[in-house]
Design a protein around this motif. Structure first.
Motif, PDB file in Angstrom:
ATOM      1  N   LYS A   1     -10.482   7.844  17.801  1.00 54.31           N
ATOM      2  CA  LYS A   1      -9.999   8.522  16.596  1.00 54.31           C
ATOM      3  C   LYS A   1     -10.229   7.576  15.421  1.00 54.31           C
ATOM      4  N   ILE A   2     -11.245   7.862  14.618  1.00 49.30           N
ATOM      5  CA  ILE A   2     -11.571   6.987  13.495  1.00 49.30           C
ATOM      6  C   ILE A   2     -10.918   7.516  12.219  1.00 49.30           C
ATOM      7  N   GLU A   3     -10.658   6.599  11.292  1.00 50.51           N
ATOM      8  CA  GLU A   3      -9.983   6.960  10.044  1.00 50.51           C
ATOM      9  C   GLU A   3     -10.767   6.441   8.853  1.00 50.51           C
ATOM     10  N   ASN A   4     -10.701   7.224   7.755  1.00 52.96           N
ATOM     11  CA  ASN A   4     -11.341   6.821   6.507  1.00 52.96           C
ATOM     12  C   ASN A   4     -10.639   7.514   5.351  1.00 52.96           C
ATOM     13  N   SER A   5      -9.989   6.695   4.516  1.00 50.31           N
ATOM     14  CA  SER A   5      -9.292   7.206   3.323  1.00 50.31           C
ATOM     15  C   SER A   5      -8.288   8.296   3.669  1.00 50.31           C
ATOM     16  N   GLY A   6      -7.537   8.099   4.737  1.00 51.87           N
ATOM     17  CA  GLY A   6      -6.501   9.048   5.118  1.00 51.87           C
ATOM     18  C   GLY A   6      -6.993  10.212   5.957  1.00 51.87           C
ATOM     19  N   ARG A   7      -8.308  10.345   6.122  1.00 53.27           N
ATOM     20  CA  ARG A   7      -8.869  11.408   6.948  1.00 53.27           C
ATOM     21  C   ARG A   7      -9.263  10.827   8.296  1.00 53.27           C
ATOM     22  N   HIS A   8      -9.295  11.666   9.317  1.00 56.79           N
ATOM     23  CA  HIS A   8      -9.661  11.185  10.648  1.00 56.79           C
ATOM     24  C   HIS A   8     -10.624  12.158  11.326  1.00 56.79           C
ATOM     25  N   ALA A   9     -11.343  11.608  12.305  1.00 57.19           N
ATOM     26  CA  ALA A   9     -12.279  12.404  13.089  1.00 57.19           C
ATOM     27  C   ALA A   9     -12.379  11.775  14.472  1.00 57.19           C
ATOM     28  N   PHE A  10     -12.897  12.539  15.438  1.00 53.50           N
ATOM     29  CA  PHE A  10     -13.050  12.044  16.806  1.00 53.50           C
ATOM     30  C   PHE A  10     -14.541  11.885  17.110  1.00 53.50           C
ATOM     31  N   ILE A  11     -14.877  10.732  17.675  1.00 59.87           N
ATOM     32  CA  ILE A  11     -16.264  10.458  18.037  1.00 59.87           C
ATOM     33  C   ILE A  11     -16.308   9.945  19.474  1.00 59.87           C
ATOM     34  N   GLY A  12     -17.476  10.059  20.096  1.00 59.33           N
ATOM     35  CA  GLY A  12     -17.675   9.518  21.428  1.00 59.33           C
ATOM     36  C   GLY A  12     -18.190   8.086  21.350  1.00 59.33           C
ATOM     37  N   LEU A  13     -17.730   7.257  22.239  1.00 59.93           N
ATOM     38  CA  LEU A  13     -18.159   5.864  22.307  1.00 59.93           C
ATOM     39  C   LEU A  13     -18.707   5.591  23.705  1.00 59.93           C
ATOM     40  N   GLY A  14     -19.892   4.967  23.781  1.00 62.26           N
ATOM     41  CA  GLY A  14     -20.499   4.681  25.079  1.00 62.26           C
ATOM     42  C   GLY A  14     -20.939   3.232  25.188  1.00 62.26           C
TER      43      GLY A  14
END
Length: 211
Positions: free
Chosen positions: A116-129
């Motif tokens: 769960k990454i964050e940037n300026s109060g917003r967040h998104a989900f990304i895959g990590l491998g």
């Protein structure tokens, strides 16, 4: 600033010294950033919306990563951060503050995670491998070690508070105490023996008593 133990009566110095040793780190240490792990090559994936209770790597297109670069796990005081950094320019690609629900393993592989990454109060989900399983293992260990460190630090602060409370107890004598020691039965017994020895003559001393 340096912690100093104040001057205390001898009976209280030991407990207070222990409390001083268990105090938290100086305030300057809270701003110190420590690198817990660096992995030179990781992959980031765009992931579809979650359809079940668990993420699965087979639902991603793992052959086409969205980004690749360097991963760093760093700690700053009580905070733990996962940084994804461009390996050439050093530019930050994404930041993941480690908290509950921020890092989730997938159900079908030990090499893939969801961040769960964050940037300026917003967040998104990304895959990590990770390309290697041992790198994924080291990643898990780094996160667990930080969690254990916070737990141990909290327990040390509780112990410090307990010792400090004990150190505040005044064990010194409040006023001079007079102790009287009486003659007692032992002294009377000695006096009666002396009196009997002085008054007894009988048949005389030496061998006369046995003749």
């Amino acid at each position: 600033t340096e912690h100093r133990c104040p001057a205390l009566p001898v009976g209280r110095q030991l407990l207070h010294s222990a409390a001083c040793l268990l105090r938290g780190r100086p305030a300057a240490m809270a701003d110190y950033e420590q690198t817990l792990l660096t992995v030179n090559l990781v992959f980031v994936y765009k992931i579809p919306p979650l359809k079940s209770t668990n993420y699965r790597a087979k639902d991603w297109d793992v052959t086409e990563p969205l980004w690749q670069g360097r991963l760093q796990v760093v700690s700053k005081g009580a905070q733990c951060l996962i940084k994804l950094v461009d390996d050439t320019s050093g530019e930050l690609f994404a930041l993941c503050p480690v908290e509950d629900g921020a890092v989730e393993p997938v159900s079908d592989s030990s090499r893939y995670f969801v961040l769960k990454i964050e940037n300026s109060g917003r967040h998104a989900f990304i895959g990590l491998g990770f390309s290697e399983r041992n790198h994924a293992f080291d990643f898990n260990v780094a996160l667990q070690d930080h969690k254990k460190h916070l737990k141990n630090e909290a327990e040390a602060k509780k112990a410090s508070a307990k010792l400090a409370k004990q150190a505040d107890v005044d064990y010194s004598l409040k006023a001079p105490i007079s102790v009287k020691i009486g003659a007692g039965a032992g002294a009377k017994k000695k006096a009666s023996k002396k009196k009997a020895a002085a008054g007894g003559g009988g048949d005389g001393g030496g061998l006369g008593a046995f003749l």
